[in-house]
Each structure stands twice: as C-alpha cells, then as structure tokens.
Scaffold this motif. Structure first.
Motif, short mmCIF file in Angstrom:
data_model
loop_
_atom_site.label_atom_id
_atom_site.label_comp_id
_atom_site.label_asym_id
_atom_site.label_seq_id
_atom_site.Cartn_x
_atom_site.Cartn_y
_atom_site.Cartn_z
N ASN A 37 0.84 -1.20 0.00
CA ASN A 37 0.00 0.00 0.00
C ASN A 37 0.87 1.25 0.00
OD1 ASN A 37 -1.95 1.95 0.27
ND2 ASN A 37 -2.68 1.27 2.28
N ALA A 38 0.85 1.99 -1.09
CA ALA A 38 1.69 3.19 -1.20
C ALA A 38 1.33 4.23 -0.16
CB ALA A 38 1.56 3.79 -2.60
N GLU A 39 0.08 4.23 0.31
CA GLU A 39 -0.34 5.23 1.29
C GLU A 39 0.27 4.97 2.67
OE1 GLU A 39 -4.55 5.53 1.36
OE2 GLU A 39 -4.71 6.23 -0.72
N ALA A 40 0.81 3.77 2.88
CA ALA A 40 1.43 3.45 4.17
C ALA A 40 2.95 3.59 4.12
CB ALA A 40 1.05 2.02 4.58
N VAL A 41 3.45 4.25 3.10
CA VAL A 41 4.89 4.42 2.94
C VAL A 41 5.28 5.84 3.32
CG1 VAL A 41 6.82 4.36 1.30
CG2 VAL A 41 4.96 2.71 1.10
N PRO A 42 6.22 6.03 4.24
CA PRO A 42 6.64 7.38 4.62
C PRO A 42 7.19 8.15 3.43
CG PRO A 42 7.48 5.75 6.18
CD PRO A 42 6.91 4.99 5.02
N ALA A 43 7.06 9.46 3.48
CA ALA A 43 7.51 10.31 2.37
C ALA A 43 9.00 10.14 2.09
CB ALA A 43 7.19 11.77 2.69
N SER A 44 9.79 9.91 3.12
CA SER A 44 11.24 9.79 2.92
C SER A 44 11.59 8.60 2.04
CB SER A 44 11.94 9.65 4.27
OG SER A 44 11.52 8.47 4.94
N ARG A 45 10.80 7.53 2.13
CA ARG A 45 11.09 6.35 1.32
C ARG A 45 10.88 6.63 -0.17
NH1 ARG A 45 13.93 2.48 3.48
NH2 ARG A 45 12.89 0.90 2.21
N GLU A 46 9.97 7.54 -0.47
CA GLU A 46 9.72 7.90 -1.87
C GLU A 46 10.62 9.04 -2.32
OE1 GLU A 46 8.21 5.98 -3.58
OE2 GLU A 46 6.64 5.00 -2.45
N ALA A 47 11.41 9.57 -1.39
CA ALA A 47 12.34 10.65 -1.73
C ALA A 47 13.76 10.14 -1.93
CB ALA A 47 12.31 11.71 -0.63
N GLY A 48 13.94 8.82 -1.89
CA GLY A 48 15.25 8.25 -2.15
C GLY A 48 15.98 7.71 -0.95
N PHE A 49 15.42 7.85 0.24
CA PHE A 49 16.12 7.38 1.43
C PHE A 49 16.15 5.85 1.53
CE2 PHE A 49 15.61 11.76 2.59
CZ PHE A 49 16.72 12.04 3.38
N ALA A 50 15.39 5.17 0.67
CA ALA A 50 15.48 3.71 0.64
C ALA A 50 16.88 3.25 0.23
CB ALA A 50 14.44 3.14 -0.33
N LEU A 51 17.64 4.13 -0.42
CA LEU A 51 19.03 3.80 -0.76
C LEU A 51 19.85 3.47 0.48
CD1 LEU A 51 19.72 6.51 -3.49
CD2 LEU A 51 19.87 4.03 -3.82
N ALA A 52 19.52 4.10 1.60
CA ALA A 52 20.25 3.82 2.83
C ALA A 52 20.09 2.36 3.23
CB ALA A 52 19.77 4.74 3.95
N GLY A 53 18.93 1.78 2.94
CA GLY A 53 18.70 0.38 3.27
C GLY A 53 19.58 -0.56 2.47
N VAL A 54 19.81 -0.23 1.20
CA VAL A 54 20.68 -1.06 0.37
C VAL A 54 22.12 -0.97 0.86
CG1 VAL A 54 21.54 -1.43 -1.97
CG2 VAL A 54 19.15 -0.79 -1.61
N LEU A 55 22.56 0.24 1.19
CA LEU A 55 23.91 0.41 1.73
C LEU A 55 24.05 -0.31 3.07
CD1 LEU A 55 24.47 4.20 0.94
CD2 LEU A 55 25.39 2.23 -0.30
N LEU A 56 23.02 -0.24 3.88
CA LEU A 56 23.04 -0.92 5.16
C LEU A 56 23.15 -2.43 4.97
CD1 LEU A 56 22.67 -0.99 8.24
CD2 LEU A 56 20.20 -0.93 7.87
N PHE A 57 22.40 -2.96 4.04
CA PHE A 57 22.45 -4.40 3.76
C PHE A 57 23.86 -4.81 3.32
CE2 PHE A 57 21.93 -7.90 0.63
CZ PHE A 57 21.44 -8.87 1.50
N ALA A 58 24.47 -4.01 2.45
CA ALA A 58 25.82 -4.32 1.99
C ALA A 58 26.81 -4.31 3.15
CB ALA A 58 26.24 -3.32 0.92
N LEU A 59 26.65 -3.37 4.06
CA LEU A 59 27.54 -3.28 5.21
C LEU A 59 27.34 -4.46 6.15
CD1 LEU A 59 29.70 -1.58 6.58
CD2 LEU A 59 27.88 -0.23 7.66
N LEU A 60 26.09 -4.86 6.34
CA LEU A 60 25.82 -6.01 7.21
C LEU A 60 26.39 -7.29 6.63
CD1 LEU A 60 22.12 -5.27 8.26
CD2 LEU A 60 24.18 -4.92 9.62
N LEU A 61 26.43 -7.38 5.31
CA LEU A 61 26.99 -8.58 4.68
C LEU A 61 28.46 -8.79 5.06
CD1 LEU A 61 25.52 -8.57 1.05
CD2 LEU A 61 25.00 -10.16 2.91
N THR A 62 29.17 -7.71 5.33
CA THR A 62 30.58 -7.85 5.68
C THR A 62 30.76 -8.52 7.04
OG1 THR A 62 30.70 -5.66 6.76
CG2 THR A 62 31.11 -5.75 4.38
N ALA A 63 29.70 -8.51 7.85
CA ALA A 63 29.77 -9.15 9.17
C ALA A 63 29.02 -10.47 9.21
CB ALA A 63 29.22 -8.21 10.24
N ALA A 64 28.53 -10.92 8.06
CA ALA A 64 27.67 -12.11 8.03
C ALA A 64 28.38 -13.36 8.54
CB ALA A 64 27.16 -12.34 6.61
#
Length: 475
Positions: free
Chosen positions: A231-258
């Motif tokens: 549901n797009a209406e349940a998505v915070p504005a920041s996620r549609e402004a590009g801040f979802a990129l932080a999640g991809v970077l976070l995932f990559a960083l967590l992989l280094t400690a996997a």
C-alpha cells in the motif's frame, strides 16, 4: 541506567509518541475500540478465516473490564521493550561493544518494516517482528522457557505465530520438538477454525498484496531494506524521496559481518528475503499456492517474510566494530528519517458507535446490508467501519483493491443478503441472523446470539500456555 537502555527509550518514545493521546486506535487495518464485541468473529470462529485470532478475542475479553484500546497500547509498548531486550541480548552473545549494541538496537526498533506496518495498522505483526530477536537470543542461550513465552506473545496474530515458530525451531539447539509443540499450541486459536472451516485465498490477492518497489532501489533493494509494503499510502515520504538507498547500503555493510552471525539466523534471513524476492520474481507460483492450499493465504502479503531477517540483521549489526558500527546506526536511522512525523496518524481518534444499536443487538448477529467495510476519519484517513468491531456481524469479507475483487463475500453473507432481498425472515432466523440494518430500517428476528463456546475454549487454552511453560520448566 546503561546507554543501550537509554537509547532504547529514546527510540521507542520517538516512534510511539502518538499513542499517548486519548481516543481509540483507528487507522487502516487497525481498529481497537475500548469495548469491542466478544463475538464469534473476534474469537476466530466467525464467517471468515481467523486472521485476527487470538488478538481480537483477547482484546474483546479484556475490554469487558478494561479499555481495550489502552490494552493494545500497552502491548505495543511492551513489544518494543521486548525488541530492545532481544537486541541487547543478541549483542552480548556477539560480544558487541557499546556502539555496536546501539547499532543493533536501532536496527531492530527503527526500520521500514516497523514504520510501514504500523501505518497499515498491522500492530500485532510489528510486535511479533520485535519479538523475533528475543526468541533467537533466548533459544541460542539455552533459555527455552523465555523463548517459548516470547513465541506465545508473538502469536497474537497468525503470521506472528508462524514466524515465531520458525525462529524458535531454527535456533532451538536440541529442543526443537518441544519448541514445535509450543508453536503449534500457540496457533490453535486460528489453526483449529482453519482446519475445520477450510477455505483459501484468491489468486488475485497475491498480486494485490505483492511487494512494491520504492524510489531508486527497485523491488529487491526495497525488500533487503525491510520495506516494500503493497500500500503506497502506508509508505513514509522519505522512502519515496530516495532514502530507501540507505537500506541497500546498510544491507551491503551487514553482509561484511555475516560470517560472524550464527548459522540458524542466516538461514532464517535467507528464507525470509528469498521468499519475498521469489514471490516478486514468480508471482504466478504464489498465486497458485494461495488459491490451492488452505491457509496459504496467510503469506499472500509476501513482503511480511522479510521480517524473518531481523534477528540476523541485529546479530550482524552487533558484530560490526568502531566506524562500521557507527555507520550501521546512521544508515538504520536514515532508512526512515521521518519516522516520528510519519507515524503521527497513529494518534488515537474519537470513534462514534451507535450505542442504541449495540444494546438492541445484545450479542445477536447483525446483517449490515449497505454499510461500507471502510470509512474515513475526520482527517480523511481510512479506517475500518467501527460497527464491524462493536457488533457481532454477518461478515462479508469482500475486499476490492484498485477496482479488483480480491476476496469474494462469504457464503453466509451472500445467503443472508439474498434472503433479505427476497423478504425471507424465516431463512434469516434459521441462519442465526437476529438483526437486519438496512439504511434507517432495523428489523429483528427471533434468532438468539450465536454460540461462542468453541472460540472461548481455544482462547482459554491459549491463555493457559504461559502456565504450561512454567510447569514444564519446573519439571
């Protein structure tokens, strides 16, 4: 008081501050009245699959002597505190320092899954997600009793019960069979009605609830960042402004400690993320599954699977060191930097219910002929029709998403509607319909309240599980 505890308090207050306001909880799928009806539907034995058992039954039971909306607030707050405890416990198991512990805490409490699901009204699923790190930490530490109690708390919702069971069994270390037994017992309030009533979801529902890509990261990138609600209406504005990129970077960083993450947690993460991505890659398979296999409809909202990765993410965050831990903390916050503002719609609302109709119905099943399932609050936000929670109703269950009929009306509702249109009150009485509301017209039959015994028995069994766990641990 330690820094992790203080930081947890700050995060929880920043996320859940709207719940301090008076009123009743009413936002999208979340509607908790102060005095909900203790109906067969609330107990999981109504006309529809028991998707809200034992949650609704518990709230209705407690609502007979406490304001149920405040009970729900307490459960959400307790779930957040349990999530913080689980993150700290996992961090200790990983030998984390202070900053790494704070990073793990932040990732568990403050993430897109939590924010988006709260905005959709999936509060009990959020509680279950917060409890998964606690289940994992307790099981990995050999504290089976604590893990089982956390599994019980997570089983407020059927999906939470399944995810808690998977986490408990995966991390059980020699206690997998008892853990499986506890998980099955926790699932009885929805499992028994499901087995007796059968039923499945429509193929269209899988497409309607498919994971949704957020800006700049695509669907896979959104899912590894624990976002992607349909549901797009349940998505915070920041996620549609590009801040979802932080999640991809976070995932990559967590992989280094996997490599320092316990293997069972990695398996859970693989199943959760892999299952969600597979549902996106092969929607036809999921559509067939939910339509053909009874009970598989619980997983038609495939984005929910990503929360199985939360214990692994927490352990990986706790395994980072120095600058990496600080970066994990920052990226976790940056995934949803506007979370406190985005969650403002959670603020409770005044909800008007026709008390005279509730008194007239007196526990009898009510056929609401032309009442919409969804209404709007004063501020325009969508909420469930409060009559559906205040009364014992003949449940329609019809669901239309983007103009597509996702769930057809229940057979009993269609039969009752047909009988009403033909003026056959005798048939309505035989179906157990005691009151019919059609616009301003109210008609009664001689039908009394429907039996609640089976649902109450299942709820009682569920409520006794903690006592059973205590007795089992004393032996």
């Amino acid at each position: 008081m330690s820094w992790p505890v203080l930081w947890a308090g700050v995060l929880i207050a920043a996320l859940l501050w709207p719940l301090a306001w008076p009123g009743e909880l009413a936002l999208r799928d979340m509607l908790v009245l102060d005095s909900p009806a203790l109906s067969p539907a609330a107990l999981g034995t109504g006309d529809l699959p028991a998707r809200n058992a034992p949650q609704d039954g518990l709230l209705a039971l407690l609502g007979t002597f406490l304001p149920a909306s405040w009970v729900a607030r307490g459960l959400i707050l307790a779930g957040a505190a349990a999530g913080a405890a689980g993150a700290i416990w996992l961090a200790r198991l990983q030998g984390a320092g202070r900053l790494s512990t704070l990073a793990s805490l932040t990732l568990v409490l403050w993430n897109p899954f939590v924010v988006e699901r709260l905005l959709q009204g999936h509060w009990s699923l959020v509680i279950a997600g917060w409890l998964l790190p606690l289940i994992a930490a307790a099981a990995l530490s050999g504290r089976a009793g604590v893990a089982w109690l956390a599994m019980w708390a997570a089983s407020l919702t059927p999906t939470g019960a399944l995810f808690a069971l998977a986490t408990g069994v995966a991390t059980g270390r020699g206690r997998r069979w008892p853990t499986l037994a506890v998980g099955v017992a926790c699932s009885l309030p929805w499992l028994v009605p499901g087995l007796l009533g059968g039923g499945s979801a429509s193929a269209e529902s899988a497409a309607a609830f498919a994971p949704r890509a957020e800006t700049h990261v695509g669907t896979p990138g959104t899912l590894v960042g624990l976002g992607g609600i349909w549901n797009a209406e349940a998505v915070p504005a920041s996620r549609e402004a590009g801040f979802a990129l932080a999640g991809v970077l976070l995932f990559a960083l967590l992989l280094t400690a996997a490599r320092r993450v316990p293997a069972p947690l990695l398996w859970l993460a693989g199943i959760g993320l892999g299952g969600a991505v597979f549902a996106w890659l092969a929607p036809g398979v999921l559509s067939w599954l939910v339509a053909a296999v009874p009970g598989a409809g619980l997983l038609r909202d495939a984005g929910k699977l990503t929360v199985l990765a939360l214990p692994a993410y927490a352990a990986a965050a706790a395994s980072t060191r120095t600058w990496a831990a600080g970066l994990v903390l920052a990226l976790a916050l940056l995934q949803v930097p506007d979370a406190p503002r985005a969650l403002a719609p959670l603020a409770p609302q005044p909800v008007a219910v026709d008390g005279s109709l509730v008194a007239l119905a007196d526990g009898r099943d009510v056929l609401l002929v032309d009442e919409p399932p969804l209404v709007r609050r004063a501020d325009g936000a969508v909420m469930l029709n409060p009559l559906g929670k205040a009364l014992s109703t003949v449940e329609s269950g019809a669901l239309v998403v983007d103009g597509v009929l996702v769930d057809a009306p229940s057979p009993r509702w269609m039969s009752a509607r047909s009988a009403w249109e033909s003026g056959d009150l005798a048939a309505l009485e035989q179906m157990g319909v005691g009151v019919i509301v059609d616009g301003g017209r109210i008609v009664e039959t001689a039908a009394g309240p429907q039996p609640r015994g089976p649902g109450l028995i299942l709820l009682a069994v569920w409520l006794l599980i903690p006592a059973g766990v205590w007795l089992a641990r004393r032996r």
